[in-house]
Design a protein around this motif. Structure first.
Motif, PDB file in Angstrom:
ATOM      1  N   THR A   1       0.813  -1.212   0.000  1.00  0.00           N
ATOM      2  CA  THR A   1       0.000   0.000   0.000  1.00  0.00           C
ATOM      3  C   THR A   1       0.845   1.260   0.000  1.00  0.00           C
ATOM      4  OG1 THR A   1      -1.712  -1.184   1.230  1.00  0.00           O
ATOM      5  CG2 THR A   1      -1.844   1.219   1.211  1.00  0.00           C
ATOM      6  N   THR A   2       1.918   1.275   0.770  1.00  0.00           N
ATOM      7  CA  THR A   2       2.740   2.478   0.898  1.00  0.00           C
ATOM      8  C   THR A   2       4.164   2.181   0.450  1.00  0.00           C
ATOM      9  OG1 THR A   2       3.093   1.929   3.226  1.00  0.00           O
ATOM     10  CG2 THR A   2       1.364   3.525   2.730  1.00  0.00           C
ATOM     11  N   THR A   3       4.338   1.992  -0.850  1.00  0.00           N
ATOM     12  CA  THR A   3       5.663   1.799  -1.434  1.00  0.00           C
ATOM     13  C   THR A   3       5.715   2.468  -2.789  1.00  0.00           C
ATOM     14  OG1 THR A   3       5.106  -0.246  -2.618  1.00  0.00           O
ATOM     15  CG2 THR A   3       5.868  -0.480  -0.345  1.00  0.00           C
ATOM     16  N   GLY A   4       6.931   2.516  -3.343  1.00  0.00           N
ATOM     17  CA  GLY A   4       7.083   2.915  -4.723  1.00  0.00           C
ATOM     18  C   GLY A   4       6.806   1.734  -5.645  1.00  0.00           C
ATOM     19  N   LEU A   5       7.066   1.941  -6.922  1.00  0.00           N
ATOM     20  CA  LEU A   5       6.849   0.906  -7.930  1.00  0.00           C
ATOM     21  C   LEU A   5       8.123   0.106  -8.164  1.00  0.00           C
ATOM     22  CD1 LEU A   5       4.881   3.250 -10.274  1.00  0.00           C
ATOM     23  CD2 LEU A   5       3.919   1.167  -9.311  1.00  0.00           C
TER      24      LEU A   5
ATOM     25  N   GLN B   1       5.451  13.423   1.268  1.00  0.00           N
ATOM     26  CA  GLN B   1       4.347  14.134   0.643  1.00  0.00           C
ATOM     27  C   GLN B   1       3.427  13.194  -0.124  1.00  0.00           C
ATOM     28  OE1 GLN B   1       3.727  17.527   0.942  1.00  0.00           O
ATOM     29  NE2 GLN B   1       5.348  17.480   2.469  1.00  0.00           N
ATOM     30  N   LEU B   2       4.000  12.168  -0.763  1.00  0.00           N
ATOM     31  CA  LEU B   2       3.236  11.210  -1.569  1.00  0.00           C
ATOM     32  C   LEU B   2       3.772   9.819  -1.238  1.00  0.00           C
ATOM     33  CD1 LEU B   2       3.243  13.205  -4.936  1.00  0.00           C
ATOM     34  CD2 LEU B   2       1.257  12.816  -3.477  1.00  0.00           C
ATOM     35  N   ASP B   3       3.107   9.143  -0.305  1.00  0.00           N
ATOM     36  CA  ASP B   3       3.664   7.909   0.236  1.00  0.00           C
ATOM     37  C   ASP B   3       3.174   6.643  -0.453  1.00  0.00           C
ATOM     38  OD1 ASP B   3       1.089   7.353   1.236  1.00  0.00           O
ATOM     39  OD2 ASP B   3       1.537   8.209   3.179  1.00  0.00           O
ATOM     40  N   SER B   4       2.346   6.773  -1.493  1.00  0.00           N
ATOM     41  CA  SER B   4       1.829   5.588  -2.177  1.00  0.00           C
ATOM     42  C   SER B   4       1.857   5.804  -3.682  1.00  0.00           C
ATOM     43  CB  SER B   4       0.395   5.296  -1.730  1.00  0.00           C
ATOM     44  OG  SER B   4      -0.113   4.151  -2.398  1.00  0.00           O
ATOM     45  N   HIS B   5       2.599   4.948  -4.393  1.00  0.00           N
ATOM     46  CA  HIS B   5       2.614   4.942  -5.858  1.00  0.00           C
ATOM     47  C   HIS B   5       1.863   3.691  -6.314  1.00  0.00           C
ATOM     48  CE1 HIS B   5       6.587   7.484  -6.006  1.00  0.00           C
ATOM     49  NE2 HIS B   5       5.592   8.112  -5.404  1.00  0.00           N
ATOM     50  N   ARG B   6       0.897   3.858  -7.214  1.00  0.00           N
ATOM     51  CA  ARG B   6       0.065   2.719  -7.585  1.00  0.00           C
ATOM     52  C   ARG B   6      -0.521   2.871  -8.983  1.00  0.00           C
ATOM     53  NH1 ARG B   6      -4.598   2.915  -3.110  1.00  0.00           N
ATOM     54  NH2 ARG B   6      -2.785   2.963  -1.749  1.00  0.00           N
ATOM     55  N   TRP B   7      -1.187   1.813  -9.445  1.00  0.00           N
ATOM     56  CA  TRP B   7      -1.885   1.754 -10.729  1.00  0.00           C
ATOM     57  C   TRP B   7      -0.996   2.147 -11.918  1.00  0.00           C
ATOM     58  CZ3 TRP B   7      -4.796  -1.030  -8.271  1.00  0.00           C
ATOM     59  CH2 TRP B   7      -5.549  -0.644  -7.174  1.00  0.00           C
ATOM     60  N   PRO B   8       0.140   1.466 -12.109  1.00  0.00           N
ATOM     61  CA  PRO B   8       0.997   1.764 -13.267  1.00  0.00           C
ATOM     62  C   PRO B   8       0.301   1.384 -14.577  1.00  0.00           C
ATOM     63  CG  PRO B   8       1.735  -0.249 -12.202  1.00  0.00           C
ATOM     64  CD  PRO B   8       0.678   0.339 -11.299  1.00  0.00           C
TER      65      PRO B   8
ATOM     66  N   ALA C   1       0.106   8.815  -7.789  1.00  0.00           N
ATOM     67  CA  ALA C   1       0.780   9.014  -6.503  1.00  0.00           C
ATOM     68  C   ALA C   1      -0.160   9.743  -5.553  1.00  0.00           C
ATOM     69  CB  ALA C   1       2.069   9.820  -6.693  1.00  0.00           C
ATOM     70  N   ALA C   2      -0.235   9.241  -4.321  1.00  0.00           N
ATOM     71  CA  ALA C   2      -1.156   9.822  -3.343  1.00  0.00           C
ATOM     72  C   ALA C   2      -0.535   9.782  -1.962  1.00  0.00           C
ATOM     73  CB  ALA C   2      -2.481   9.053  -3.349  1.00  0.00           C
ATOM     74  N   SER C   3      -1.195  10.444  -1.018  1.00  0.00           N
ATOM     75  CA  SER C   3      -0.722  10.490   0.355  1.00  0.00           C
ATOM     76  C   SER C   3      -1.829  10.072   1.310  1.00  0.00           C
ATOM     77  CB  SER C   3      -0.247  11.899   0.720  1.00  0.00           C
ATOM     78  OG  SER C   3       0.037  11.983   2.112  1.00  0.00           O
ATOM     79  N   HIS C   4      -1.519   9.138   2.211  1.00  0.00           N
ATOM     80  CA  HIS C   4      -2.470   8.756   3.241  1.00  0.00           C
ATOM     81  C   HIS C   4      -2.597   9.838   4.315  1.00  0.00           C
ATOM     82  CE1 HIS C   4      -1.674   4.804   1.433  1.00  0.00           C
ATOM     83  NE2 HIS C   4      -2.810   4.428   1.957  1.00  0.00           N
ATOM     84  N   ASN C   5      -1.609  10.705   4.428  1.00  0.00           N
ATOM     85  CA  ASN C   5      -1.645  11.752   5.440  1.00  0.00           C
ATOM     86  C   ASN C   5      -2.310  13.033   4.950  1.00  0.00           C
ATOM     87  OD1 ASN C   5      -0.252  10.353   7.542  1.00  0.00           O
ATOM     88  ND2 ASN C   5       1.642  10.605   6.388  1.00  0.00           N
ATOM     89  N   ASP C   6      -2.694  13.077   3.689  1.00  0.00           N
ATOM     90  CA  ASP C   6      -3.332  14.256   3.109  1.00  0.00           C
ATOM     91  C   ASP C   6      -4.830  13.990   3.036  1.00  0.00           C
ATOM     92  OD1 ASP C   6      -4.174  16.443   1.689  1.00  0.00           O
ATOM     93  OD2 ASP C   6      -3.075  15.969  -0.152  1.00  0.00           O
ATOM     94  N   ILE C   7      -5.562  14.435   4.052  1.00  0.00           N
ATOM     95  CA  ILE C   7      -6.989  14.131   4.141  1.00  0.00           C
ATOM     96  C   ILE C   7      -7.740  14.630   2.919  1.00  0.00           C
ATOM     97  CG2 ILE C   7      -9.098  14.601   5.439  1.00  0.00           C
ATOM     98  CD1 ILE C   7      -7.391  14.691   7.950  1.00  0.00           C
TER      99      ILE C   7
END
Length: 454
Positions: free
Chosen positions: A19-23, A42-49, A62-68
């Motif tokens: 969930t919280t890694t790079g590609l 700032q962006l702790d999750s890279h997904r859906w390549p 790229a998204a952040s779990h800490n950015d509500i």
């Protein structure tokens, strides 16, 4: 849990292992995965390549779990050779490439914008290809795909609005609060006369309901706005109901602020440590539970901050024994919390203030724990969004688990990103119901790009 994969023309697979890694990239024939992107705070999750036609470059979200408010979520393009990624545009879900266009979703509409795969640059203006695309808010994924021969497939959106639903302990509906909407969190005040909710559309902010006016039909019950002008979420009531602590966005991170519920105190910063999120206020008012960096499997921390005297926080748990969530038991002898120390996300309990054993509560996956007010059971969210209840009882200094039962009611349950359920003193449950996401219907469109020429 993996978050997407794409198979390139040269037999290279790019994927997200957690969930919280790079590609990472790996040969389709096997081998050791190699990182190709690196996350940051700032962006702790890279997904859906999504591979581009050259087999060397790919799109990713790229998204952040800490950015509500998810204000920084974006689509990037990167190379299997590593190196820096290039920002293409801000978006709240995945993207794809087809027929010279970048395809992405904005407000449930599929957009197309010219994209040069040689220069890796956008041009022109985006136009609407198709309205009403389903978006899965928990996974940050729009349900669509496009081939290079002009075929588009998508899931049409249904009703994404949630209800604030009262139910009995078996899941039987008893009524609703207010109107349907897009909700992320709820919390009953200690005396259950009021309700604070977090809305996630169009902006994350907090609202208050006076439940003394509610007749369980939600008629003519309107909330009053509690926060404005700042992204705010994860509301936690003080033990006397006079204040609410919440996560407030500040300079690209989150602090914990506190504000009076009666309008007698200006909003104040309570915890300014980067990416701090409130979790629970002690029943006797003595401490606040909060987390830092709970979106990271390596850096998550659980703290208790005294609210009398010096506000010096005490570390209670850290990764890998802690991942997300935490709530006091009614007698304050225990804390229920989320952990992946056994591999999967589960609910545990540990003595407060500790130290002590980590007692497994949920037989399987679990998140968002809530104690029943008599202290004899813990409610939590299962893997599919259903509610589960595990009985507990104290035996001397031990906490003994009993039977687990499931409540057949699906709710919105993004672990670590909201409070989707609460329990009243009489055992009634108030929950954010799941929107009517489309799980049965797909639409196929041929020659979709012809509509761009109209």
């Amino acid at each position: 849990m993996p978050r997407g994969a794409s198979w390139g023309a040269d037999g290279i697979v790019v994927f997200t292992p957690e969930t919280t890694t790079g590609l990472y990239r790996v040969s389709a024939s096997g081998g050791q995965p190699v990182p190709v992107t690196t996350t940051d705070p700032q962006l702790d999750s890279h997904r859906w390549p999504f591979f581009l036609p050259d087999g060397k470059h790919f799109l990713y979200y790229a998204a952040s779990h800490n950015d509500i408010g998810h204000e920084r979520d974006s689509i990037y393009v990167a190379s299997i050779d590593g190196g820096p990624s290039n920002l293409l545009l801000h978006s709240h879900a995945n993207a794809a490439y087809a027929n010279g266009h970048l395809l992405f979703v904005k407000d449930n509409a599929l957009m197309a914008q010219p994209f040069d795969v040689t220069r890796l640059e956008l041009s022109g203006d985006p136009v609407v290809v198709q309205d009403g695309i389903e978006e899965h808010r928990t996974w940050w994924m729009a349900i669509f795909s496009a081939s290079q021969n002009g075929t588009l497939v998508f899931a049409p959106v249904q009703n994404l609005d949630n209800n604030l639903l009262w139910m009995d302990s078996t899941g039987k509906p008893l009524g609703t609060v207010g109107e349907p909407g897009r909700y992320a969190s709820l919390h009953l005040s200690p005396d259950e006369s009021r309700l604070v909710i977090e809305r996630d559309r169009p902006h994350h902010d907090l609202w208050l309901y006076d439940l003394r006016r509610n007749d369980l039909r939600g008629e003519d019950l309107l909330p009053t706005q509690f926060t404005a002008g700042v992204t705010a979420g994860l509301p936690v009531w003080s033990n006397d109901g006079a204040k609410i602590a919440f996560a407030a966005e500040k300079a690209g991170t989150f602090e914990i602020h506190v504000k009076s519920t009666f309008g007698t105190m200006e909003e104040e910063a309570l915890v300014t440590t980067r990416n701090s999120l409130p979790l629970d206020w002690a029943p006797d008012g003595s401490a606040l539970l909060y987390s830092t960096d709970q979106s990271s499997l390596q850096a998550a921390r659980l703290w208790a901050m005294p609210l009398q005297g010096a506000h010096t926080p005490r570390l209670l748990l850290k990764a890998p024994a802690y991942t997300s969530d935490a709530v006091f038991s009614p007698n304050m002898r225990w804390i229920a919390y989320g952990s992946r120390e056994s591999g999967a996300q589960r609910i545990y309990a540990t003595p407060y203030p500790g130290p002590g054993p980590h007692i497994l509560i949920s037989p399987g996956y679990g998140g968002n724990p809530v104690w029943f007010k008599d202290g004899h059971a813990i409610l939590y969210v299962g893997d599919d969004g259903s509610l589960e209840v595990t009985e507990v009882h104290e035996q001397g200094s031990d906490l003994i688990t009993g039977k687990t039962r499931q409540i057949p009611r699906l709710i919105e349950s993004p672990v670590g990103e909201g409070f989707p359920v609460d329990v009243a003193k009489d055992g009634r449950i108030l929950a954010i119901t799941r929107g009517q996401d489309n799980r049965t219907q797909l639409v196929i469109v041929s020659n979709w790009e012809a509509g761009l020429k109209k």
